[in-house]
Design a protein around this motif. Structure first.
Motif, PDB file in Angstrom:
ATOM      1  N   THR A 150      28.724   8.414  32.921  1.00 21.26           N
ATOM      2  CA  THR A 150      27.702   8.015  33.848  1.00 21.26           C
ATOM      3  C   THR A 150      26.434   8.764  33.999  1.00 21.26           C
ATOM      4  O   THR A 150      25.243   8.399  34.097  1.00 21.26           O
ATOM      5  CB  THR A 150      28.293   7.632  35.418  1.00 21.26           C
ATOM      6  N   MET A 151      26.347  10.053  34.672  1.00 18.87           N
ATOM      7  CA  MET A 151      25.751  11.226  34.653  1.00 18.87           C
ATOM      8  C   MET A 151      24.522  11.101  33.445  1.00 18.87           C
ATOM      9  O   MET A 151      23.479  11.250  33.375  1.00 18.87           O
ATOM     10  CB  MET A 151      25.919  12.353  35.207  1.00 18.87           C
ATOM     11  N   LEU A 152      25.275  11.299  32.239  1.00 20.85           N
ATOM     12  CA  LEU A 152      24.613  11.440  30.965  1.00 20.85           C
ATOM     13  C   LEU A 152      23.961  10.389  30.743  1.00 20.85           C
ATOM     14  O   LEU A 152      22.447  10.610  30.461  1.00 20.85           O
ATOM     15  CB  LEU A 152      25.818  11.590  29.910  1.00 20.85           C
ATOM     16  N   PHE A 153      24.160   9.260  30.865  1.00 18.94           N
ATOM     17  CA  PHE A 153      23.456   7.933  30.417  1.00 18.94           C
ATOM     18  C   PHE A 153      22.271   7.643  31.601  1.00 18.94           C
ATOM     19  O   PHE A 153      21.188   7.248  31.084  1.00 18.94           O
ATOM     20  CB  PHE A 153      24.415   6.595  30.069  1.00 18.94           C
ATOM     21  N   GLY A 154      22.851   7.926  32.733  1.00 17.97           N
ATOM     22  CA  GLY A 154      21.923   7.777  33.892  1.00 17.97           C
ATOM     23  C   GLY A 154      20.506   8.825  33.433  1.00 17.97           C
ATOM     24  O   GLY A 154      19.371   8.340  33.741  1.00 17.97           O
ATOM     25  N   PHE A 155      21.077  10.005  33.398  1.00 18.36           N
ATOM     26  CA  PHE A 155      19.767  10.949  33.035  1.00 18.36           C
ATOM     27  C   PHE A 155      19.089  10.867  31.928  1.00 18.36           C
ATOM     28  O   PHE A 155      17.829  10.855  32.078  1.00 18.36           O
ATOM     29  CB  PHE A 155      20.715  12.549  32.777  1.00 18.36           C
TER      30      PHE A 155
ATOM     31  N   SER B 165      13.895   8.772  29.960  1.00 20.59           N
ATOM     32  CA  SER B 165      13.005   8.068  29.050  1.00 20.59           C
ATOM     33  C   SER B 165      12.258   7.225  29.823  1.00 20.59           C
ATOM     34  O   SER B 165      11.316   6.338  29.317  1.00 20.59           O
ATOM     35  CB  SER B 165      14.096   7.135  28.050  1.00 20.59           C
ATOM     36  N   GLY B 166      12.463   6.705  31.009  1.00 20.40           N
ATOM     37  CA  GLY B 166      11.655   5.877  31.914  1.00 20.40           C
ATOM     38  C   GLY B 166      10.392   6.323  32.166  1.00 20.40           C
ATOM     39  O   GLY B 166       9.452   5.703  32.321  1.00 20.40           O
ATOM     40  N   PHE B 167      10.024   7.904  31.791  1.00 24.03           N
ATOM     41  CA  PHE B 167       8.747   8.420  31.914  1.00 24.03           C
ATOM     42  C   PHE B 167       7.822   7.744  30.809  1.00 24.03           C
ATOM     43  O   PHE B 167       6.612   7.963  30.867  1.00 24.03           O
ATOM     44  CB  PHE B 167       8.932   9.898  32.161  1.00 24.03           C
ATOM     45  N   ILE B 168       8.412   7.328  29.670  1.00 24.32           N
ATOM     46  CA  ILE B 168       7.868   7.129  28.539  1.00 24.32           C
ATOM     47  C   ILE B 168       7.473   5.362  28.521  1.00 24.32           C
ATOM     48  O   ILE B 168       6.843   4.866  28.121  1.00 24.32           O
ATOM     49  CB  ILE B 168       8.678   7.498  27.335  1.00 24.32           C
ATOM     50  N   SER B 169       9.024   4.762  28.483  1.00 26.46           N
ATOM     51  CA  SER B 169       9.080   3.472  28.644  1.00 26.46           C
ATOM     52  C   SER B 169      10.355   2.852  29.290  1.00 26.46           C
ATOM     53  O   SER B 169      11.279   3.334  29.341  1.00 26.46           O
ATOM     54  CB  SER B 169       9.134   2.738  27.145  1.00 26.46           C
ATOM     55  N   LEU B 170       9.965   1.980  30.162  1.00 27.46           N
ATOM     56  CA  LEU B 170      11.120   1.441  31.214  1.00 27.46           C
ATOM     57  C   LEU B 170      11.844   0.438  30.228  1.00 27.46           C
ATOM     58  O   LEU B 170      13.141   0.193  30.627  1.00 27.46           O
ATOM     59  CB  LEU B 170      10.588   0.466  32.156  1.00 27.46           C
ATOM     60  N   LYS B 171      11.613  -0.080  29.249  1.00 23.14           N
ATOM     61  CA  LYS B 171      12.465  -0.933  28.233  1.00 23.14           C
ATOM     62  C   LYS B 171      13.565  -0.028  27.765  1.00 23.14           C
ATOM     63  O   LYS B 171      14.508  -0.347  27.684  1.00 23.14           O
ATOM     64  CB  LYS B 171      11.433  -1.487  27.043  1.00 23.14           C
ATOM     65  N   ILE B 172      13.083   1.042  27.198  1.00 21.13           N
ATOM     66  CA  ILE B 172      13.985   1.834  26.718  1.00 21.13           C
ATOM     67  C   ILE B 172      14.903   2.225  27.697  1.00 21.13           C
ATOM     68  O   ILE B 172      16.340   2.282  27.551  1.00 21.13           O
ATOM     69  CB  ILE B 172      13.401   3.319  25.870  1.00 21.13           C
ATOM     70  N   ALA B 173      14.389   2.544  28.943  1.00 22.22           N
ATOM     71  CA  ALA B 173      15.499   3.134  30.057  1.00 22.22           C
ATOM     72  C   ALA B 173      16.415   1.966  30.467  1.00 22.22           C
ATOM     73  O   ALA B 173      17.321   2.270  30.661  1.00 22.22           O
ATOM     74  CB  ALA B 173      14.523   3.528  31.400  1.00 22.22           C
ATOM     75  N   GLU B 174      15.774   0.639  30.456  1.00 19.59           N
ATOM     76  CA  GLU B 174      16.851  -0.465  30.489  1.00 19.59           C
ATOM     77  C   GLU B 174      17.940  -0.555  29.680  1.00 19.59           C
ATOM     78  O   GLU B 174      19.263  -0.903  29.964  1.00 19.59           O
ATOM     79  CB  GLU B 174      15.985  -1.705  30.580  1.00 19.59           C
ATOM     80  N   ILE B 175      17.688  -0.185  28.406  1.00 23.46           N
ATOM     81  CA  ILE B 175      18.979  -0.121  27.259  1.00 23.46           C
ATOM     82  C   ILE B 175      19.684   0.838  27.618  1.00 23.46           C
ATOM     83  O   ILE B 175      21.088   0.843  27.537  1.00 23.46           O
ATOM     84  CB  ILE B 175      18.047  -0.075  26.170  1.00 23.46           C
ATOM     85  N   LEU B 176      19.303   2.114  27.794  1.00 21.10           N
ATOM     86  CA  LEU B 176      19.859   3.345  27.914  1.00 21.10           C
ATOM     87  C   LEU B 176      20.869   3.339  29.099  1.00 21.10           C
ATOM     88  O   LEU B 176      21.770   3.985  29.287  1.00 21.10           O
ATOM     89  CB  LEU B 176      19.178   4.593  27.965  1.00 21.10           C
ATOM     90  N   VAL B 177      20.604   2.673  30.212  1.00 22.61           N
ATOM     91  CA  VAL B 177      21.197   2.717  31.424  1.00 22.61           C
ATOM     92  C   VAL B 177      22.313   1.530  31.575  1.00 22.61           C
ATOM     93  O   VAL B 177      23.300   1.673  32.399  1.00 22.61           O
ATOM     94  CB  VAL B 177      20.226   2.317  32.404  1.00 22.61           C
ATOM     95  N   LEU B 178      22.343   0.894  30.516  1.00 17.51           N
ATOM     96  CA  LEU B 178      23.521   0.013  30.267  1.00 17.51           C
ATOM     97  C   LEU B 178      24.950   0.375  30.564  1.00 17.51           C
ATOM     98  O   LEU B 178      25.987  -0.166  31.353  1.00 17.51           O
ATOM     99  CB  LEU B 178      23.554  -1.053  29.217  1.00 17.51           C
ATOM    100  N   PRO B 179      25.429   1.413  29.884  1.00 20.52           N
ATOM    101  CA  PRO B 179      26.648   2.141  30.148  1.00 20.52           C
ATOM    102  C   PRO B 179      26.621   2.743  31.340  1.00 20.52           C
ATOM    103  O   PRO B 179      27.897   2.722  31.912  1.00 20.52           O
ATOM    104  CB  PRO B 179      26.748   3.227  28.914  1.00 20.52           C
ATOM    105  N   ALA B 180      25.766   3.111  31.875  1.00 21.67           N
ATOM    106  CA  ALA B 180      25.838   3.701  33.341  1.00 21.67           C
ATOM    107  C   ALA B 180      26.119   2.608  34.262  1.00 21.67           C
ATOM    108  O   ALA B 180      26.732   2.792  35.301  1.00 21.67           O
ATOM    109  CB  ALA B 180      24.372   4.563  33.764  1.00 21.67           C
TER     110      ALA B 180
END
Length: 453
Positions: A406-411, A416-431
């Motif tokens: 949870t912490m890994l994917f959340g982190f 990535s949210g500083f660069i793109s919220l779209k990428i952040a929304e994908i990476l946060v799915l496992p979290a």
């Protein structure tokens, strides 16, 4: 007796002196008497060439030193206060915000610093909002903290060098600095980091992830906080050496399944703790927790927790030298220290006793770590919160294995949210999936009759 044991006894004697003074305000005359006794006993033992008595003499001296250090720090008060100052009288002064603002659901608290009064805790309305570095003019009643309901509020604030409070004074912004120092930039980074979670996750998952990663638990819903308390899992959303220690060991165990070199795993976890410390604002409590967690990771790298016992106790003694208040009035420090000792002293025994259990995904190791930390911290948790969770072990065993991922994917999502919220929304799915699971487990277990008493 080995040199390492002698060093440990000296450290424990110093800590014992601090603890003794926190219970009884020992007069200076008695302090001098103990010191003289220890000195004469040591000289006598040296002439007799009695090794054990020599060690005892040094222990008496270090205990007296701990008592003296506590007296020196805990008897200090701001020197510029007029003897005629009356608690509760109106005062007008200018001060600056020197700590991260503490915003609750219906009020805000700021720590201000003034040359005359030192550090002052100001409780006020949520708006207008003020920030670290702001220079304010304060006009209102200034009071000395008063203890209440058996809670030593005076010393609780004194551990942070706060000796005055002001409730809902008139505040006027005089200056907002154009540039911030390093600490100010860290607080800005932390706020932006938390803001990313608000944009990519719904509540309460957003607040839960922010609490996991940077200890921002102020916005957690009351029902979820209550569920954490009932199930004995509130430590995972509080920055202390207790949760950093356990979570670091979990991550260490998790990474070991990826067949990475032990040295690489060590540096990955240490780097993670460092980045976590910076993003969490690098406050004093965060740094103390990170030191405890880092030492345990070092022990895990060596594969022998007992080798780092002296380092843990030395780190605790060093922290107490600079701030003796921590030993009795800082629950976070107490939990950090005891959890670390539990993982060092008890975990090896539990691992042997549970040798017949499967260790899939470090189940046996995590169970041993959880029980060790909980047993050592039980007296503090019961004393401070007056509650015992009867299902804490079950809840922790079910939840803790999911924390590292949870912490890994959340982190990663936060960065990535500083660069793109779209990428952040994908990476946060496992979290998101794991956060949903943890919240579900906590809420279900919390409604079991007799879950806590």
């Amino acid at each position: 007796m080995t040199k390492s044991k002698i060093f440990l006894f000296l450290l424990l004697s110093f800590i014992g002196g601090i603890f003794l003074y926190s219970l009884i305000k020992i007069p200076v005359v008695v302090m001098i008497g103990v010191f003289i006794f220890g000195f004469l006993f040591l000289i006598f033992s040296i002439f007799k060439k009695d090794r054990r008595k020599i060690i005892f003499g040094f222990c008496v001296l270090t205990l007296a030193f701990g008592v003296w250090r506590s007296h020196e720090v805990m008897s200090w008060r701001p020197s510029e206060i007029s003897p005629n100052f009356i608690s509760g009288q109106k005062a007008d002064f200018i001060s600056a915000v020197v700590e991260e603002p503490d915003r609750r659901s219906d009020f805000a608290q700021y720590v201000l610093k003034n040359e005359r009064f030192g550090r002052i805790l100001v409780k006020t309305n949520l708006y207008p909002e003020y920030f670290y570095g702001d220079v304010l003019k304060i006009s209102g009643d200034l009071e000395r903290p008063e203890n209440f309901s058996g809670f030593d509020y005076q010393n609780y604030l004194a551990k942070d060098n706060i000796f005055f409070i002001s409730r809902f004074p008139e505040l006027t912004l005089l200056n907002r600095p154009e540039s911030l120092n390093f600490y100010g930039h860290l607080l800005v980074l932390k706020k932006k980091f938390i803001g990313i979670f608000d944009k990519i996750l719904p509540e309460p998952k957003s607040s839960f992830l922010a609490a996991l990663l940077v200890g921002a638990r102020r916005t957690l819903p009351d029902d979820l906080v209550n569920a954490f308390n009932k199930t004995g899992t509130s430590h995972i959303v509080a920055i202390s050496g207790y949760n950093i220690s356990i979570i670091s060991i979990m991550i260490l165990n998790f990474l070991s399944y990826l067949f990475l070199p032990r040295r690489l795993i060590f540096w990955i976890v240490i780097t993670g703790i460092l980045i976590f410390t910076l993003i969490a604002g690098a406050g004093a409590s965060v740094v103390r927790a990170a030191i405890m967690g880092g030492l345990l990771v070092l022990a895990g790298r060596e594969g022998r927790f007992y080798r780092v016992t002296n380092a843990i106790v030395f780190a605790g003694a060093a922290m107490l030298f600079f701030n003796p208040y921590l030993l009795r009035y800082d629950t976070g420090f107490q939990l950090s220290f005891l959890a670390a000792l539990g993982l060092i002293c008890l975990a090896p025994h539990f691992n042997r006793w549970f040798a017949g259990l499967p260790n899939f995904l470090s189940f046996r190791t995590n169970l041993a770590a959880t029980l060790s930390a909980q047993i050592m911290t039980f007296p503090i948790i019961f004393w401070e919160f007056g509650r015992i969770s009867l299902i804490a072990t079950l809840a922790n065993v079910l939840i803790l294995p999911a924390i590292p991922t949870t912490m890994l994917f959340g982190f990663l999502a936060g960065l990535s949210g500083f660069i793109s919220l779209k990428i952040a929304e994908i990476l946060v799915l496992p979290a998101w999936i794991l956060l949903s699971y943890q919240i579900f487990v906590v809420k279900i277990l919390s409604i079991i009759p007799g879950a806590s008493i």
